[in-house]
Design a protein around this motif. Structure first.
Motif, PDB file in Angstrom:
ATOM      1  N   ALA A   1      27.203  38.706 -13.825  1.00 48.97           N
ATOM      2  CA  ALA A   1      26.715  40.082 -13.875  1.00 48.97           C
ATOM      3  C   ALA A   1      27.783  41.061 -13.377  1.00 48.97           C
ATOM      4  O   ALA A   1      27.898  42.185 -13.892  1.00 48.97           O
ATOM      5  CB  ALA A   1      25.427  40.224 -13.061  1.00 48.97           C
TER       6      ALA A   1
ATOM      7  N   THR B   1      24.093  34.973 -15.805  1.00 52.48           N
ATOM      8  CA  THR B   1      24.294  36.321 -15.263  1.00 52.48           C
ATOM      9  C   THR B   1      23.918  36.389 -13.786  1.00 52.48           C
ATOM     10  O   THR B   1      23.177  37.263 -13.359  1.00 52.48           O
ATOM     11  CB  THR B   1      23.488  37.355 -16.067  1.00 52.48           C
TER      12      THR B   1
ATOM     13  N   ILE C   1      24.305  43.814 -18.582  1.00 53.12           N
ATOM     14  CA  ILE C   1      24.248  43.370 -19.986  1.00 53.12           C
ATOM     15  C   ILE C   1      23.362  44.344 -20.767  1.00 53.12           C
ATOM     16  O   ILE C   1      22.474  44.989 -20.197  1.00 53.12           O
ATOM     17  CB  ILE C   1      23.696  41.927 -20.129  1.00 53.12           C
TER      18      ILE C   1
ATOM     19  N   ALA D   1      19.838  41.430 -14.483  1.00 51.86           N
ATOM     20  CA  ALA D   1      21.182  41.808 -14.936  1.00 51.86           C
ATOM     21  C   ALA D   1      21.100  42.976 -15.929  1.00 51.86           C
ATOM     22  O   ALA D   1      21.932  43.887 -15.902  1.00 51.86           O
ATOM     23  CB  ALA D   1      21.879  40.605 -15.576  1.00 51.86           C
TER      24      ALA D   1
ATOM     25  N   TRP E   1      19.392  40.678 -23.654  1.00 46.17           N
ATOM     26  CA  TRP E   1      19.352  39.304 -23.135  1.00 46.17           C
ATOM     27  C   TRP E   1      18.641  38.400 -24.124  1.00 46.17           C
ATOM     28  O   TRP E   1      17.766  38.830 -24.871  1.00 46.17           O
ATOM     29  CB  TRP E   1      18.770  39.232 -21.733  1.00 46.17           C
TER      30      TRP E   1
ATOM     31  N   ALA F   1      22.157  38.230  -9.524  1.00 48.74           N
ATOM     32  CA  ALA F   1      22.508  39.441 -10.256  1.00 48.74           C
ATOM     33  C   ALA F   1      22.242  40.698  -9.430  1.00 48.74           C
ATOM     34  O   ALA F   1      22.931  41.711  -9.575  1.00 48.74           O
ATOM     35  CB  ALA F   1      21.718  39.500 -11.566  1.00 48.74           C
TER      36      ALA F   1
ATOM     37  N   GLY G   1      23.751  38.829 -22.931  1.00 48.33           N
ATOM     38  CA  GLY G   1      23.631  37.865 -21.842  1.00 48.33           C
ATOM     39  C   GLY G   1      22.669  36.753 -22.188  1.00 48.33           C
ATOM     40  O   GLY G   1      21.671  36.980 -22.893  1.00 48.33           O
TER      41      GLY G   1
END
Lengths: 285, 285
Positions: free
Chosen positions: A14, A9, A48, A42, A51, A133, A31
């Protein structure tokens, strides 16, 4: 496409997440990647929803419709290798790698068979001077060219058609071309300029770094022709590694051209070079 | 300085006329040069008060305090030759030529003796993508570097000091340096970038002119590294002619550097080149 996993990302990965949201995607955007800090940024940016540490990514990938591989080419290839056995023919893997032939060789070996996931090789021609990002934008791909180098001749799967639709919604123009041709063209228009700027900057650093007059005298020509000297090795290592022969061909051709020009500084040969160069610029203005 | 003759009223010559007026010069500004059309435009713009056909310029030069020679280097040298016998020690000739060693050799032979005019070699690092009196501006030299490469060690004549004063009033910074060093530095920071952009543009014109994908794929890197390919041969012919050896040295060094990089696309040698290049850019940011 109800769930997409973005692997890596940074700026491009991103920005894809932000562009999906900005253009109405209502599914889940997961992500993953090697760097937790990057993933957190990100997520904070809204690129996202969730994560996942790289070690936990297998299950997320297996449960995603589309997996987008972003990052340097060799990292993309590592993920292609890792994910292939976990995925099935109802899933699509696509990427944003800067070189395509090497990746397509892997894709041919690992994907696009009856019982494997589909792989659509892609390359958005977009970027910024710095990555990360934090600099991602939903509009990064507007008016940019997003190239595809499909390895199979068959009709696109529904997911592949849907992914191309999203790319169009991002505002990108798209073009399909042969992977080897892609790499050859990118060697001329992107990799050669980079290598020349790097070589020129390195040479000036060795020859003139301590010359106090340099900052006073150097103007726009110098700034412009060495700006790309700031590009990070981390990204270019993989490009050089996976596109070495086409890049070497362009460098060799330029070396010969510079030698020719050098031998003709006082002859009408110089006029011919300027005439050709003027013509090239005229076509582009 | 009550009367100045500007020889060659293109972008630089006409901008000097406008800058003199804008900064309070109340004397007469005469103009001459090979092209009546250019002289008329310079007069309409207010850069010169009167214009004189090249054939009639001797008398005007003889009656001027300062003669500024603008235009390509070999044209400047022709005027140096032509005017020297007509002028005396109370007059100053100065120039704006892009290379200085060749001009200084002529200056040493023709000027700065007991019964000849003084000659002060100068080089304003200013310009635009296109030339011509129509684009001239009084502010062209603001924050630009105006280099001098004086050939004599003695104290400057009053007119020379006055001319340096006007250049400072234009908003330019000034620096004195050795003529050979000037040409060597300009080869690195200006002539090498130009020749590389010309060679790269000419090469791309030969290899890719008809590739329909080129306009689609080429991005900022390509535009930037070939922008100077549009530069006119008419100006660069004289620079290449009068600075051939230093330019050839820089080209040869770059050829070797590109070959080194080409041979190290897959080795850690590439990392070292990127590190040096990064360092060069960092110093400049």
């Amino acid at each position: 496409m109800k769930r997409i996993l973005i692997v890596g990302t940074g700026l491009i990965g991103a920005s894809v997440g932000l562009a999906l949201r900005a253009n109405g995607f209502t599914g889940e955007i997961a992500g993953t990647g090697p760097n937790a800090e990057t993933l957190k940024i990100a997520q904070e940016r809204g690129a996202i929803d969730t994560w996942h540490a790289s070690a936990d990514a297998d299950a997320v990938a297996a449960a995603s419709d589309v997996i987008l591989l972003a990052g340097p080419v060799l990292a993309i290839e590592d993920w292609m290798q890792r994910l292939a056995p976990l995925l099935g023919p109802h899933q699509l893997v696509t990427d944003v790698g800067s070189t395509k032939f090497h990746i397509c060789v892997h894709a041919h070996r690992l994907y696009n068979a009856l019982n494997t996931a589909r792989f659509l090789p892609g390359h958005p021609m977009a970027g910024k001077e710095s990555g990360g990002a934090a600099l991602a934008e939903a509009t990064l791909f507007q008016n940019a060219m997003w190239l595809f180098t499909p390895t199979n001749d068959g009709t696109p799967s529904p997911l592949e058609a849907e992914w191309r639709g999203w790319v169009a919604k991002f505002g990108a123009r798209t073009m399909d071309l042969d992977a080897a041709r892609h790499d050859e063209l990118c060697a001329w228009v992107s990799h050669l300029p980079q290598m020349v700027a790097t070589a020129m900057s390195a040479l000036l650093e060795e020859k003139l770094a301590d010359a106090p007059e340099l900052n006073a005298i150097g103007g726009r020509a110098l700034r412009e022709m060495t700006r790309l000297g700031a590009s990070p090795y981390s990204m270019w290592r993989d490009i050089a590694m996976t596109n070495a022969d086409p890049i070497a061909d362009t460098l060799h051709a330029l070396e010969q051209r510079l030698a020719h020009l050098r031998e003709n500084l006082k002859t009408p040969g110089l006029r011919d070079e300027f005439a050709l160069a003027n013509q090239f610029r005229k076509r582009r203005d």
